[in-house]
Each structure stands twice: as C-alpha cells, then as structure tokens.
Motif scaffolding. Structure first.
Motif, PDB file in Angstrom:
ATOM      1  N   ASP A   1      45.262  38.658  35.417  1.00 42.01           N
ATOM      2  CA  ASP A   1      45.840  37.334  35.607  1.00 42.01           C
ATOM      3  C   ASP A   1      47.358  37.336  35.446  1.00 42.01           C
ATOM      4  N   HIS A   2      47.952  38.513  35.241  1.00 39.85           N
ATOM      5  CA  HIS A   2      49.404  38.687  35.242  1.00 39.85           C
ATOM      6  C   HIS A   2      49.759  39.738  36.287  1.00 39.85           C
ATOM      7  N   CYS A   3      50.940  39.620  36.846  1.00 35.03           N
ATOM      8  CA  CYS A   3      51.452  40.644  37.763  1.00 35.03           C
ATOM      9  C   CYS A   3      52.542  41.444  37.046  1.00 35.03           C
ATOM     10  N   PRO A   4      52.604  42.758  37.256  1.00 35.36           N
ATOM     11  CA  PRO A   4      53.644  43.566  36.628  1.00 35.36           C
ATOM     12  C   PRO A   4      55.026  43.210  37.180  1.00 35.36           C
ATOM     13  N   ILE A   5      56.026  43.343  36.343  1.00 36.83           N
ATOM     14  CA  ILE A   5      57.422  43.229  36.774  1.00 36.83           C
ATOM     15  C   ILE A   5      58.140  44.504  36.351  1.00 36.83           C
ATOM     16  N   SER A   6      59.195  44.862  37.084  1.00 34.94           N
ATOM     17  CA  SER A   6      59.913  46.101  36.781  1.00 34.94           C
ATOM     18  C   SER A   6      61.380  45.962  37.110  1.00 34.94           C
TER      19      SER A   6
ATOM     20  N   THR B   1      56.624  45.945  32.739  1.00 31.65           N
ATOM     21  CA  THR B   1      55.710  45.372  31.766  1.00 31.65           C
ATOM     22  C   THR B   1      54.529  44.777  32.515  1.00 31.65           C
ATOM     23  N   TRP B   2      53.335  44.895  31.897  1.00 31.18           N
ATOM     24  CA  TRP B   2      52.098  44.511  32.589  1.00 31.18           C
ATOM     25  C   TRP B   2      51.066  44.051  31.568  1.00 31.18           C
ATOM     26  N   ASN B   3      50.730  42.775  31.595  1.00 34.42           N
ATOM     27  CA  ASN B   3      49.605  42.260  30.811  1.00 34.42           C
ATOM     28  C   ASN B   3      48.335  42.543  31.607  1.00 34.42           C
ATOM     29  N   MET B   4      47.414  43.321  31.032  1.00 32.58           N
ATOM     30  CA  MET B   4      46.285  43.860  31.783  1.00 32.58           C
ATOM     31  C   MET B   4      44.993  43.060  31.600  1.00 32.58           C
ATOM     32  N   GLU B   5      45.097  41.903  31.002  1.00 33.75           N
ATOM     33  CA  GLU B   5      43.996  40.940  30.870  1.00 33.75           C
ATOM     34  C   GLU B   5      42.735  41.549  30.265  1.00 33.75           C
ATOM     35  N   HIS B   6      42.741  41.633  28.965  1.00 32.19           N
ATOM     36  CA  HIS B   6      41.541  42.049  28.231  1.00 32.19           C
ATOM     37  C   HIS B   6      40.967  43.376  28.756  1.00 32.19           C
ATOM     38  N   LEU B   7      41.796  44.398  28.832  1.00 25.35           N
ATOM     39  CA  LEU B   7      41.329  45.701  29.305  1.00 25.35           C
ATOM     40  C   LEU B   7      40.481  46.354  28.222  1.00 25.35           C
ATOM     41  N   ALA B   8      39.204  46.518  28.505  1.00 20.61           N
ATOM     42  CA  ALA B   8      38.259  47.070  27.531  1.00 20.61           C
ATOM     43  C   ALA B   8      38.020  48.558  27.787  1.00 20.61           C
ATOM     44  N   GLU B   9      37.553  49.239  26.751  1.00 24.57           N
ATOM     45  CA  GLU B   9      37.254  50.657  26.881  1.00 24.57           C
ATOM     46  C   GLU B   9      36.021  50.902  27.743  1.00 24.57           C
ATOM     47  N   ARG B  10      34.998  50.054  27.605  1.00 29.55           N
ATOM     48  CA  ARG B  10      33.726  50.299  28.274  1.00 29.55           C
ATOM     49  C   ARG B  10      33.444  49.265  29.352  1.00 29.55           C
ATOM     50  N   ASP B  11      32.722  49.682  30.361  1.00 34.31           N
ATOM     51  CA  ASP B  11      32.322  48.784  31.443  1.00 34.31           C
ATOM     52  C   ASP B  11      31.567  47.575  30.880  1.00 34.31           C
ATOM     53  N   GLY B  12      31.797  46.421  31.496  1.00 34.30           N
ATOM     54  CA  GLY B  12      31.015  45.233  31.197  1.00 34.30           C
ATOM     55  C   GLY B  12      31.337  44.555  29.884  1.00 34.30           C
ATOM     56  N   GLU B  13      32.407  44.963  29.201  1.00 34.69           N
ATOM     57  CA  GLU B  13      32.725  44.368  27.911  1.00 34.69           C
ATOM     58  C   GLU B  13      34.028  43.590  27.965  1.00 34.69           C
TER      59      GLU B  13
END
Length: 299
Positions: A289-294, A33-45
C-alpha cells in the motif's frame, strides 16, 4: 494480459540494470525507502497474507528499483526481508528491537493476526557499510513503537542513513486531544537530537522512511519544529519537494520521505528523485500500500 505484464516488467528490470551500471560508474549512491505492508516470513500470515508468487513479484520490483540501499518498514524479521532481498545480493540489517507484543486480529480480517513490524536496511553487496547504534529512544520506552536503524555507507564520501517508521495516526495538525499526536511529537526531540548531533559532527546525513506525516503540507508543525536552524546544517530538506504523490489516487501527499541534512542536500543529484509506481500497474495490483521512493547522492 499476463504476457504483456511480464514483458513490461522485464523492460523495467532491464532499464533499471542499465541505470544501476551507469550510477556505479560515476560513484553515486542511490537510496530508497519502501514500506512493504506487513511483510511476513511465512505464506498466508500477517495482515497482508501472501503466497510465493507475491514474494516473487516483490523480488522483481526490488530488482527494478536498481538501488544501492533500501530502508524498509513493516517487515516481520530478517527471514521475511530475505524472501525479497536475496542474501546473495544484499546485506540485510534489522532493528534490534525485541518483537512487538501486539498480536491482535488484523482489522476486518478474522483469523489473521498482526505480526511484528520492524525497520531495517537492504544494502547491495559491494557497498561498504558500518552499523551504528539503533536509535532506540524513538520508541519512548514502548515495546510497540519502532526504533530507528542507523548505518553509515561509504561509496566515495560517507553518508549516515537513519531509517525510521514514526507513530501513525497524526498525519497533520497537532491536536492534543488526539491520542496519537502527543506520541508523535514526543518522538520529535529524539529525532532532532540525532540530526543535530550529526550536523555538529560535520556528517552528511539522511533520515528516510515512513514518517506517517504530511511533512510537505504548508507550515507543517512537525517539520517546522524539527527545522529550527540550530545548527543550520541540521535543517532537513525533503527531496520530493512539492511534487504530489502518485501511488494512490486517494492520497496525493507523501508520508514517506527521504530528508537530507545540509551536506547531504548539497550532494543530491538534481532531478534524481523518483517515485516507483510498480511499472504503472493498477492500484489493485500493487504489492504494497506504499510505493518506494528514491534519490541519488553524489559520492
């Protein structure tokens, strides 16, 4: 310095590929599981604006994880997910929740605006899977609370996976005066209903994601209410055990968890829990700001 970082990451990638080959040989399933911190579709958003080089680093880390199934959180949409999880390599499964209505400015970042935060899975090609109905009831009727995403994967014996991102702001305690705690605890019976149904069906199941809660704290009220032993097989085990989190120096307790029901707990490979801290990079260089765990689950 950049050359050294590149060499180190290459070594991680190579070791990850070796690990993936061996796990496939024995039929186990590695889930993360991985919280990807506001991963946006477009650069700069979004509230964590990125450029193509940042997406490239995320792709490298996704490869280094060397997992079969990744539950992810805080991803704007499928296009955003596929900037990290190459559709030639992964099937991306997104929550069916309509885009959130939240659109205010990001805290402390004038000119940047909150994007949709969705839950989903990236499932490596070749891993058989089927989709089950989303656990939309986790939203409690709010357009701004996340749905659970429910899939069954079946390398060997099947296992049911529920990806979640629960209400933030109530990481400990149960204060009724805190506006976030009543909401989180209202999500509890919905989640409990799902785990109990899976247990009564005799299924191996896992709930994984960002729980926004320090479940491993002594006598945590949320986990205690969830684990009432009725039925016994619905009891959740935290695969991280009592180990401290290593992602950030300030936060030594996990809020991301991979929690297993009775049958899945018996299939966990001992010692297989891992926290991926981006190859030992300094916190300032972490891409989230999160690290994945597995963890690995026997087929």
């Amino acid at each position: 310095m950049k050359s050294l970082i590149a060499l180190s990451l290459s070594a991680v990638l190579l070791s990850g590929c070796v690990g993936m080959t061996s796990q496939r040989d024995v039929g186990t399933l590695k889930v993360a599981t991985w919280n990807m911190e506001h991963l946006a579709e477009r650069d700069g958003e979004g509230c964590s604006p990125r450029i193509e080089a940042d997406y490239a680093r995320l792709r490298d880390h996704a490869s280094a994880l060397a997992v079969d199934v990744i539950a992810f959180q805080e991803v704007q949409n499928k296009a955003a997910a596929e900037r990290v999880f190459d559709p030639a390599l992964y099937d991306v499964v997104m929550s069916g929740r309509p885009a959130s209505t939240r659109s205010g400015e990001c805290r402390g970042q004038p000119g940047l605006f909150i994007q949709n935060q969705a839950v989903g899975f990236a499932i490596r090609k070749g891993v058989p899977w089927t989709r089950n109905a989303d656990l939309s009831a986790l939203a409690l009727g709010s357009p701004d609370l996340r749905w659970g995403v429910d899939v069954t994967v079946s390398r060997g014996r099947p296992v049911r996976l529920l990806a979640v991102h629960l209400k933030s702001g109530c990481n400990s305690g149960r204060e009724p005066t805190d506006p976030d705690c009543p909401v989180l605890f209202d999500q509890l019976p919905v989640l409990e209903g799902w785990t109990e149904a899976r247990a009564r069906e005799g299924q191996a199941f896992v709930v994984l994601g960002d729980w926004n809660r320090r479940l491993a704290s002594r006598d945590d009220a949320f986990l205690a209410d969830l684990n009432d032993n009725d039925p016994v097989e619905a009891k959740l085990t935290l695969t991280s055990g009592d180990r401290p989190a290593g992602c950030k120096a300030r936060y030594r307790e996990f809020i991301d968890f991979i929690a297993t029901g009775g049958e899945a707990t018996r299939r966990i490979e001992p010692g297989s829990f891992e926290e991926y801290v981006y190859g030992g990079a300094p916190e300032a260089e972490h891409p989230s700001d999160h690290c994945p765990i597995s963890v690995r689950i026997a087929g």
